[in-house]
Enzyme design. Structure first.
Site, PDB file in Angstrom:
ATOM      1  N   LYS A 114      34.675  27.105   7.635  1.00 36.27           N
ATOM      2  CA  LYS A 114      34.942  27.604   6.285  1.00 36.27           C
ATOM      3  C   LYS A 114      35.642  28.948   6.414  1.00 36.27           C
ATOM      4  CE  LYS A 114      34.222  26.534   1.936  1.00 36.27           C
ATOM      5  NZ  LYS A 114      34.172  25.206   1.286  1.00 36.27           N
ATOM      6  N   ASP A 154      39.318  25.680  -1.816  1.00 37.26           N
ATOM      7  CA  ASP A 154      37.980  25.877  -2.376  1.00 37.26           C
ATOM      8  C   ASP A 154      38.203  26.774  -3.602  1.00 37.26           C
ATOM      9  OD1 ASP A 154      34.931  25.477  -1.670  1.00 37.26           O
ATOM     10  OD2 ASP A 154      35.067  27.589  -2.179  1.00 37.26           O
TER      11      ASP A 154
HETATM   12  P1  NDP Z   1      37.742  26.461  -8.695  1.00 35.94           P
HETATM   13  O1  NDP Z   1      38.155  27.825  -8.364  1.00 35.94           O
HETATM   14  O2  NDP Z   1      38.777  25.423  -8.951  1.00 35.94           O
HETATM   15  O3  NDP Z   1      36.774  26.472  -9.972  1.00 35.94           O
HETATM   16  C1  NDP Z   1      35.604  27.229 -10.060  1.00 35.94           C
HETATM   17  C2  NDP Z   1      35.222  27.251 -11.532  1.00 35.94           C
HETATM   18  O4  NDP Z   1      33.930  27.820 -11.695  1.00 35.94           O
HETATM   19  C3  NDP Z   1      36.168  28.096 -12.369  1.00 35.94           C
HETATM   20  O5  NDP Z   1      36.282  27.498 -13.642  1.00 35.94           O
HETATM   21  C4  NDP Z   1      35.427  29.433 -12.455  1.00 35.94           C
HETATM   22  O6  NDP Z   1      35.773  30.209 -13.581  1.00 35.94           O
HETATM   23  C5  NDP Z   1      34.015  28.916 -12.612  1.00 35.94           C
HETATM   24  N1  NDP Z   1      32.972  29.885 -12.297  1.00 35.94           N
HETATM   25  C6  NDP Z   1      32.883  30.726 -11.251  1.00 35.94           C
HETATM   26  N2  NDP Z   1      31.723  31.403 -11.295  1.00 35.94           N
HETATM   27  C7  NDP Z   1      31.083  30.947 -12.401  1.00 35.94           C
HETATM   28  C8  NDP Z   1      29.826  31.221 -12.987  1.00 35.94           C
HETATM   29  N3  NDP Z   1      28.991  32.107 -12.438  1.00 35.94           N
HETATM   30  N4  NDP Z   1      29.483  30.539 -14.120  1.00 35.94           N
HETATM   31  C9  NDP Z   1      30.318  29.645 -14.679  1.00 35.94           C
HETATM   32  N5  NDP Z   1      31.519  29.342 -14.161  1.00 35.94           N
HETATM   33  C10 NDP Z   1      31.885  29.983 -13.045  1.00 35.94           C
HETATM   34  O7  NDP Z   1      36.750  25.996  -7.516  1.00 35.94           O
HETATM   35  P2  NDP Z   1      36.311  24.528  -7.104  1.00 35.94           P
HETATM   36  O8  NDP Z   1      36.166  23.686  -8.307  1.00 35.94           O
HETATM   37  O9  NDP Z   1      37.166  24.085  -6.006  1.00 35.94           O
HETATM   38  O10 NDP Z   1      34.875  24.809  -6.460  1.00 35.94           O
HETATM   39  C11 NDP Z   1      33.682  24.861  -7.233  1.00 35.94           C
HETATM   40  C12 NDP Z   1      32.474  24.676  -6.332  1.00 35.94           C
HETATM   41  O11 NDP Z   1      32.559  23.410  -5.667  1.00 35.94           O
HETATM   42  C13 NDP Z   1      32.317  25.697  -5.208  1.00 35.94           C
HETATM   43  O12 NDP Z   1      30.941  25.883  -4.943  1.00 35.94           O
HETATM   44  C14 NDP Z   1      32.958  24.995  -4.013  1.00 35.94           C
HETATM   45  O13 NDP Z   1      32.492  25.501  -2.778  1.00 35.94           O
HETATM   46  C15 NDP Z   1      32.476  23.587  -4.254  1.00 35.94           C
HETATM   47  N6  NDP Z   1      33.237  22.545  -3.581  1.00 35.94           N
HETATM   48  C16 NDP Z   1      34.577  22.400  -3.819  1.00 35.94           C
HETATM   49  C17 NDP Z   1      35.277  21.393  -3.195  1.00 35.94           C
HETATM   50  C18 NDP Z   1      36.695  21.106  -3.527  1.00 35.94           C
HETATM   51  O14 NDP Z   1      37.197  20.059  -3.082  1.00 35.94           O
HETATM   52  N7  NDP Z   1      37.389  21.921  -4.272  1.00 35.94           N
HETATM   53  C19 NDP Z   1      34.628  20.512  -2.197  1.00 35.94           C
HETATM   54  C20 NDP Z   1      33.195  20.682  -2.092  1.00 35.94           C
HETATM   55  C21 NDP Z   1      32.565  21.696  -2.745  1.00 35.94           C
HETATM   56  P3  NDP Z   1      36.973  31.289 -13.506  1.00 35.94           P
HETATM   57  O15 NDP Z   1      38.211  30.470 -13.645  1.00 35.94           O
HETATM   58  O16 NDP Z   1      36.689  32.171 -14.670  1.00 35.94           O
HETATM   59  O17 NDP Z   1      36.838  31.989 -12.194  1.00 35.94           O
END
Ligand code: NDP
Length: 434
Positions: A114, A154
């Site tokens: 990571k 991520d």
């Molecule tokens: P993104 O950056 O695409 O999206 C993250 C989202 O979560 C954004 O909408 C962000 O808002 C929001 N966010 C962040 N902090 C908070 C909070 N405290 N409360 C509410 N919303 C919040 O990331 P991903 O979708 O890629 O990743 C999300 C999770 O999934 C992470 O834990 C990641 O490690 C995990 N993951 C992702 C994978 C992938 O393929 N992408 C694979 C496996 C796991 P804002 O836009 O305002 O920052």
């Protein structure tokens, strides 16, 4: 604890895994004798580096870059890059540690890693993002390669960032090594369905868990936190399966839409316009906005899919969910429920799908992207989706069977931890001390 002072997220993740492994050590003393626990919790390599870049006004900025190459027993290190100001060494290590077992569960030949940076992409111009990515890759390129370490996206790292990172890698190497990165644009060496894979996979996994109890997404009210890559496609698939998604969020608040969230509006706002989630109300006046994002968990629902970030559900949110009749929770994000929340949920018979199993669909399709790159061939969206669905079903079955075999029938947390751990530990024994 003494070896990793102050690394609370990393200690939380290791404790959660080790806690499940007691019955394994009783049956397999060789893991203890060969020091597997000590070895598996120490990264093979942990790189930190300076990333200097210049903004559009000519000001110089310095960020910190990270890559943890945690375990390469099953294949090249594999895991995403996160760009977020909250990223620390402890968070990178927790994510890398989890990744080892998640990747093992997919059954595909990938190790765990990571990385990322404390750089905040929010509010930066495209050129600033490009300059940052080029500077970051100038150092990272020394450490990665299609057979060494294969990063992906991520939080804060999507198709745009991967394009810039890959472009810089290609310049530095003077070679087109498509397999060095996954999550690339499908027009440019990426796999179809990679963007959708984590969200879709989480819903496929949770559907298997519900089916076993005679339940289903169809007709259920669902809450999905976040509105990023994982959330959007979890909402899309849950809706396709007949659920009504009633709320989602971003880091500034949540929206509740009693008519059901319109996923196309969220895609337009988040993927195209890069706007805040409250702009949804301009398109759907029936919806309402709340700026306390944790309040999202006080809305009654049948199924909760936390898809935003680590530790977003604590004890109070878990209790509110239980009081409102929650039936199932699937972790789309990594470690979104803290220890106390997990205890509250599982003690109240909420069906619980842990992240390492439930969100493994993204990395599974990443491994399929590596295969397609090696073959210089592309599968259709239908082919990749069918393979993803099968992988999620197989992971579910494996976790259930393992949980039963080690005395915790139905406990997917124990099943996922033991199944992932055993696969890596057995291969480590084969490879001798290292
Ligand atoms: P993104 O950056 O695409 O999206 C993250 C989202 O979560 C954004 O909408 C962000 O808002 C929001 N966010 C962040 N902090 C908070 C909070 N405290 N409360 C509410 N919303 C919040 O990331 P991903 O979708 O890629 O990743 C999300 C999770 O999934 C992470 O834990 C990641 O490690 C995990 N993951 C992702 C994978 C992938 O393929 N992408 C694979 C496996 C796991 P804002 O836009 O305002 O920052």
């Amino acid at each position: 604890k003494d070896r990793n002072p102050g690394e609370s997220e990393f200690l939380q993740a290791t404790w959660e895994v080790f806690d499940s492994l007691q019955p394994v050590f009783e049956q397999h003393p060789e893991y203890v004798e060969e020091g597997i626990l000590e070895r598996i919790s120490e990264p093979e390599r942990f790189i930190t580096f300076r990333v200097t870049w210049e903004d559009d006004n000519g000001n110089v900025h310095v960020n910190r870059g990270y890559r943890v190459q945690f375990n390469s027993t099953l294949g090249p290190f594999k895991g995403g890059l996160r760009f977020h100001p909250s990223l620390t060494g402890s968070v990178v290590k927790f994510l890398g540690f989890e990744q080892i077992f998640k990747n093992a569960l997919t059954g595909l030949p990938i190790g765990g890693g990571k990385g990322g940076s404390d750089f905040d992409p929010k509010g930066k111009s495209d050129r600033e993002i490009m300059r940052f990515c080029q500077s970051f890759m100038t150092e990272l390129s020394r450490h990665i390669g299609p057979d060494i370490d294969v990063p992906a996206g991520d939080i804060g790292v999507g198709k745009r960032e991967i394009g810039y990172l890959f472009g810089q890698y290609k310049r530095l190497r003077n070679a087109f090594e498509a397999g060095v990165f996954t999550g690339k644009n499908p027009d440019n060496g990426g796999s179809l369905i990679r963007k959708e894979a984590t969200g879709y996979g989480t819903v496929y996994f949770v559907e298997e868990m519900l089916k076993e109890q005679g339940l289903s997404f169809a007709g259920s009210n669902v809450i999905v936190s976040g509105s990023g890559n994982v959330s959007i496609y979890a909402m899309e698939k849950a809706t396709e399966f007949g659920a009504k998604v009633i709320a989602c969020s971003d880091s500034e608040g949540y929206i509740y839409d009693p008519d059901g969230i319109d996923v196309e509006t969220v895609k337009q706002l988040k993927e195209v316009e890069r706007k805040r989630i409250y702009h949804y109300l301009e398109h759907h006046p029936n919806a309402r906005f709340g700026n306390d994002k944790s309040e999202i968990w006080t809305i009654p629902c049948d199924i909760a899919l936390p898809c935003a970030t680590q530790n977003e559900i604590g004890r109070e949110s878990a209790e509110a969910l239980v009081d409102n009749g929650l039936k199932a929770l699937g972790e789309g994000a990594n470690m979104p429920c803290n220890d106390e929340a997990v205890r509250v949920l599982t003690h109240n018979q909420v069906l619980f799908a842990p992240a390492k199993a439930a969100n493994a669909g993204g990395v599974a399709v990443s491994a399929m992207e590596m295969s397609q790159n090696s073959m210089r061939y592309s599968w259709t969206a239908e082919e990749v989706d069918a393979k993803l669905h099968q992988v999620m079903k197989t992971i579910y079955k494996n976790c259930m069977e393992t949980a039963g075999k080690y005395g915790s029938p139905g406990n997917l947390i124990v099943g996922a931890n033991i199944a992932g751990f055993k696969k890596v530990a057995d291969a480590m024994l084969d490879h001798g001390l290292s």
